[in-house]
Design an enzyme around this catalytic site. Structure first.
Site, PDB file in Angstrom:
ATOM      1  N   HIS A   5       0.873  -1.178   0.000  1.00 36.89           N
ATOM      2  CA  HIS A   5       0.000   0.000   0.000  1.00 36.89           C
ATOM      3  C   HIS A   5       0.902   1.217   0.000  1.00 36.89           C
ATOM      4  CE1 HIS A   5      -3.147   2.804   0.554  1.00 36.89           C
ATOM      5  NE2 HIS A   5      -2.791   3.129   1.787  1.00 36.89           N
ATOM      6  N   ASP A  18       1.450   4.780   0.112  1.00 40.17           N
ATOM      7  CA  ASP A  18       1.126   6.179   0.372  1.00 40.17           C
ATOM      8  C   ASP A  18       2.230   7.019  -0.244  1.00 40.17           C
ATOM      9  OD1 ASP A  18      -1.221   5.848   2.190  1.00 40.17           O
ATOM     10  OD2 ASP A  18       0.262   4.744   3.355  1.00 40.17           O
ATOM     11  N   ASP A  72      -7.678   1.874   1.866  1.00 40.86           N
ATOM     12  CA  ASP A  72      -7.566   2.672   3.092  1.00 40.86           C
ATOM     13  C   ASP A  72      -8.280   4.006   2.974  1.00 40.86           C
ATOM     14  OD1 ASP A  72      -6.815   3.131   5.684  1.00 40.86           O
ATOM     15  OD2 ASP A  72      -4.807   3.832   5.207  1.00 40.86           O
ATOM     16  N   HIS A 106      -5.369   9.995   0.150  1.00 42.07           N
ATOM     17  CA  HIS A 106      -6.015  10.231   1.437  1.00 42.07           C
ATOM     18  C   HIS A 106      -5.082  10.874   2.455  1.00 42.07           C
ATOM     19  CE1 HIS A 106      -4.713   6.016   0.981  1.00 42.07           C
ATOM     20  NE2 HIS A 106      -4.255   6.122   2.201  1.00 42.07           N
TER      21      HIS A 106
END
Length: 929
Positions: free
Chosen positions: A14, A16, A126, A352
């Site tokens: 994941h 980010d 997420d 996000h």
């Protein structure tokens, strides 16, 4: 016989893009990860595949540094060993606009298509809650499955799965249904997207690992196919996974272990799911939890960024795109390449952890630069389109009133006719440096001459009341396509007036003309009706001594009191979560005298300024820093507010326009305090159980009271353009610009709308201690809201509160969009002085976009149905178009539509349906640009 279990191990990371490290530091780590992934795929034929986090921006970021790896990357993608898309970035769905969510999917598909394969999976690992219309968006894009990590609670206390009615679903598998009825099979990462991370290859460790992990997954699964996500945030590739799977097979021979991918896993799940899966409808916002970890308060972290985002995405989708489409209908090129760059630059701020304001300070400093870059491109596109449109309008009519008239166009890029007060900066004289005049003489020539004899007229020659401000001499320059830059001096003025009934997606022309003895420019009655009281035909607004407003909606007689009261509370939470300071109570301006004065009193608008001075604590107690450093979870903190106080000065400008049905609020304050939250309160006085809030392609109805499991004293929610409390034939809507957090405060039947204006905190939060001093938002801030009371028309058929508020909703949407002004010269043209480029009608329909499709060059227009009944859309072909097609959010041509005898299209739109139409230009051959 019990079916044997299959363990599906899906490798991923994941990623980010930026978070607890600045972007470039994460970027360096991502390059290492991708290099390792490619090496592993080349070395180990049994390492079957890797899911690249559902976002294509990783490819751009990797190839920026490693362009020599493109051929290998393409090969692994085409061979199905690296799965990419369907998004460009993993956005926060609630803090990015409806059209931004669509562009994200559209650009992600286009970029993935270049590699030959697109992962058709709604991937939301997420997101801090999931938008209710996601299933419809996904189905329109040909996607039938979604996986997500938040927003729905599958089980009860201590993994209790028997009480289905109390929770959304007893399983990690469920049907997720949008308001229009579209469904996808949803998979919740019930044990998070790291439940298969770092699988041991040593036998004893593997035995313990799998014994625990299998039991955890089996509690949630409705099928024998168990999902294990082999990765986590920024997780490096597990290079010995093949060996770890071999060891697991030896220890558990009765279980099948597969290095899988989502395509294979979902095929197996679909063949095994029970017939009684729960159906989860609409938004997934974690309402059936204790309320402490919903992360909704990211909507108020770094409010200044939310405001910039609102400005940028609005300018792109509601100004630049429709203007470019209007110009395109009359022969101008549509700059797809520039829009692509502007959207990608903006969407780099939409992940996000970026748009949520929950990263370290360096991340958000870089975001402000991206906002500026995207906005500058959008402004350049809009300026060119406006100039092209102005050339089309026949402004020669103004020469009948004055041979040296100054014409200009007021353009309305919203989907509805619009009336409102605006200001236009106009040049009344210009001299180029190339003129040959001596420099001082040129300046003197520009300066001299009176501007007092100007009159403002509309297209019919009718005089329009206005106020003029002489701006004096101004430097400017042209950048011709075929010449060197051309500087000049100009004499400029600013005119302020009310533009009336400007057509939707169109313009109305006005002209400044000189007339001898022009007479008074300000005629008619004042809107001031007493000391600090403003009145028009719709509303009466009284400013009370404490600065609150008493507003009367005149047609119904409904009165709203104590509006615009300020509330300040301590905040010992973090960028993710609000937590009121321990032992403290809210401070408000109620009953505290304010300094009030009239700022503006013209025929078309009155404005009153309210000045407050509030004594508030300067910060939290010093113990908060210790609690942060020692990683005391925010729910267990005991810090109160400091005994040291400072004065916060707040200036509020309240404006009422002559034909306005709303009251504009502009609040400016210089924040010097830390660890606090400032809100504006609007008591509705309406005793209702629900309210409505603008969201992504819908205005969902939400309960005022949280679920029984909720323990958090705060019950904040996300909003886009507005929130509405309505009932008994009346209601109150509060529109905003970039203020994404609100709460409905209950008590004594007031149902007060509380809109967060500022939240100042000093740490990131989450898994460690990351100080964020810039998140204290020290400095000057300005926020804008609009109060819109409304009532059902007398004698109107009883419908839903939302349908009754349709006119109010259009005002709230228009409040987001700036007027566009373009000065031009006197010339003949093919278009009249008042013109709409796209004409449509439809009750309870919201207009969303007008743009041009990249493939085949069709004009794209989109609406969505706000109500629970079918509605009819009637739309005329845009000029130069002669064919129409149903489309979808990927802008594909679907069914061709036929016009009626009046050459109008009539299309039925289902409840909550998102409807996209494509219009082909007459000059285009089928299938060609």
């Amino acid at each position: 016989m019990t079916q044997s279990r299959t363990v599906h191990i899906i490798s991923h990371t994941h990623w980010d893009r930026e978070w607890y490290l600045p972007y470039e530091k994460h970027h360096v780590l991502m390059i290492k990860l991708m290099d390792t992934l490619i090496d592993t795929l080349e070395r180990d034929a049994h390492y079957r595949s890797f899911h690249l986090d559902g976002q294509t921006i990783i490819l751009d970021d990797y190839l920026q540094i490693r362009p020599e790896k493109k051929e290998k990357l393409e090969r692994f993608i085409r061979d199905g060993r690296i799965h990419i898309g369907p998004w460009y970035v993993l956005q926060d769905e609630f803090l990015t606009s409806s059209e931004a969510n669509v562009r994200n999917l559209l650009i992600g598909h286009r970029d993935a298509k270049a590699y030959g394969v697109i992962s058709k999976l709604g991937y939301f690992p997420d997101s801090f809650g999931n938008m209710g219309q996601a299933p419809q968006l996904l189905r329109q894009a040909g996607i039938e499955h979604a996986v997500f990590g938040r927003g729905v609670k599958p089980t009860g206390f201590n993994n209790e799965v028997s009480d289905v009615s109390a929770y959304e679903s007893p399983y990690s598998e469920m049907w997720w249904e949008a308001p229009d009825g579209s469904k996808v099979l949803g998979i919740l990462f019930a044990n998070w997207y790291s439940n298969g991370n770092e699988i041991p290859a040593e036998p004893s460790a593997a035995a313990a690992y799998w014994t625990r992990k299998l039991a955890d997954a089996s509690k949630y699964a409705s099928t024998p196919h168990l999902l294990f996500m082999n990765g986590c945030d920024h997780q490096p590739v597990q290079t010995n996974l093949t060996e770890a799977i071999r060891v697991a097979e030896e220890i558990f021979p009765e279980i099948t272990f597969v290095h899988s991918n989502f395509d294979d896993y979902l095929k197996e799940v679909e063949c095994s799911i029970p017939g009684d899966l729960s159906v989860i409808r609409g938004e997934l916002r974690s309402q059936h939890t204790d309320g402490w970890s919903t992360l909704v308060n990211t909507a108020s972290s770094r409010v200044y960024m939310k405001q910039k985002n609102q400005q940028c995405q609005t300018y792109l989708e509601k100004v630049a795109e429709p203007l470019a489409a209007m110009a395109y209908l009359h022969g101008q090129d549509y700059p797809h390449h520039l829009f692509n760059y502007a959207w990608k630059t903006l969407m780099q701020n939409h992940p996000h952890d970026s748009i949520c304001g929950c990263s370290v300070d360096e991340v958000h400093a870089e975001m402000m630069t991206r906002f500026a870059k995207s906005r500058h491109v959008a402004e350049s596109i809009a300026e060119g389109s406006l100039a092209a449109i102005a050339e089309l309008a026949d402004t020669s009519t103004f020469a009948e009133y004055d041979a040296e008239a100054v014409p200009f166009l007021v353009t309305n890029t919203t989907g509805w006719e619009r009336t409102g007060v605006l200001s236009a900066t106009l040049e009344v004289k210009r001299i180029y440096f190339r003129s040959g005049m001596e420099f001082q003489a040129m300046k003197q020539e520009v300066k001299q001459g009176s501007v007092d004899d100007f009159v403002l007229v509309d297209a019919e020659g009718q005089s329009i009341p206005f106020v003029m401000e002489d701006l004096g001499i101004q430097f400017g320059y042209d950048l011709p396509d075929d010449q060197f830059r051309q500087p000049y001096f100009a004499r400029s003025i600013r005119v302020t007036f009310e533009a009336s009934q400007v057509p939707a997606l169109g313009y109305r022309a006005y002209g400044l003309v000189r007339q001898e003895a022009a007479g008074s420019k300000l005629l008619g009655e004042s809107l001031m009706a007493g000391q600090y009281k403003m009145v028009n035909e719709f509303l009466a607004v009284q400013v009370e001594q404490d600065g609150t407003l008493t507003v009367t909606e005149k047609s119904s007689g409904a009165v709203y009191k104590e509006l615009c009261k300020y509330e300040d509370t301590g905040d010992i939470g973090n960028e993710y979560m609000y937590r009121q300071a321990y032992g403290s109570t809210p401070l408000t301006t109620k009953g505290t005298p304010a300094i009030i004065r009239v700022l503006e009193d013209t025929l078309w608008r009155a404005s009153i300024e309210i000045a407050h001075e509030i004594s508030i604590p300067s910060s939290a107690e010093e113990s908060l820093e210790m609690e942060q450093k020692e990683l005391v979870w925010f729910t267990g903190r005991k810090s109160g507010r400091s005994c040291d106080h400072l004065v916060m000065r707040i200036q509020t400008r309240v404006s009422l326009e002559r034909h306005g049905k709303g009251i504009d609020i502009e609040s400016t304050f210089h924040n010097q305090a830390k660890d606090h939250r400032l809100r504006m309160l609007f008591p509705t006085g309406l005793d209702v159980a629900t309210h409505f809030a603008d969201s992504i392609f819908e205005v969902p109805e939400r309960g005022n009271t949280p679920a029984d499991e909720w323990r958090n004293p705060s019950n904040c929610h996300h909003q886009q353009a507005f929130v509405t409390v309505a009932g008994a034939g009346q209601g109150l809507t509060i529109a905003n610009q970039g203020l994404n957090e609100y709460e409905i405060i209950q008590g004594h039947g007031t149902n007060t709308i509380a809109v967060t204006l500022l939240r100042a905190v000093g740490e990131l939060g989450d898994w460690g201690y990351f100080p964020t001093p810039e998140a204290q938002c020290i400095g000057e801030h300005t926020v804008k809201l609009r109060i819109i009371p409304h009532t059902k028309d007398e004698g109107a058929e009883a419908t839903s509160p939302l349908a009754d508020a349709y006119d109010t909703i259009t005002q709230a949407y228009q409040f987001q969009v700036p007027w566009m002004i373009q000065q031009t010269d006197l010339h003949q043209g093919n278009l009249p002085l008042s013109h709409s480029f796209a004409i449509w009608e439809g009750k309870s329909l919201a207009f969303s976009t007008m743009k041009v499709a990249e493939e085949m060059g069709d004009v794209v227009m989109r609406w969505y149905n706000l109500c629970s009944e079918r509605q009819e859309l009637t739309v005329a072909y845009p000029q130069s178009c002669n064919k129409a097609y149903r489309s979808d959010i990927l802008e594909r041509r679907n069914e061709q539509l036929s016009a009626n005898a009046s050459h109008l299209l009539q299309v039925l739109i289902r409840p909550a349906e998102i409807m996209t139409l494509r219009f082909a230009r007459s000059s285009e051959e089928e299938g060609c640009l």
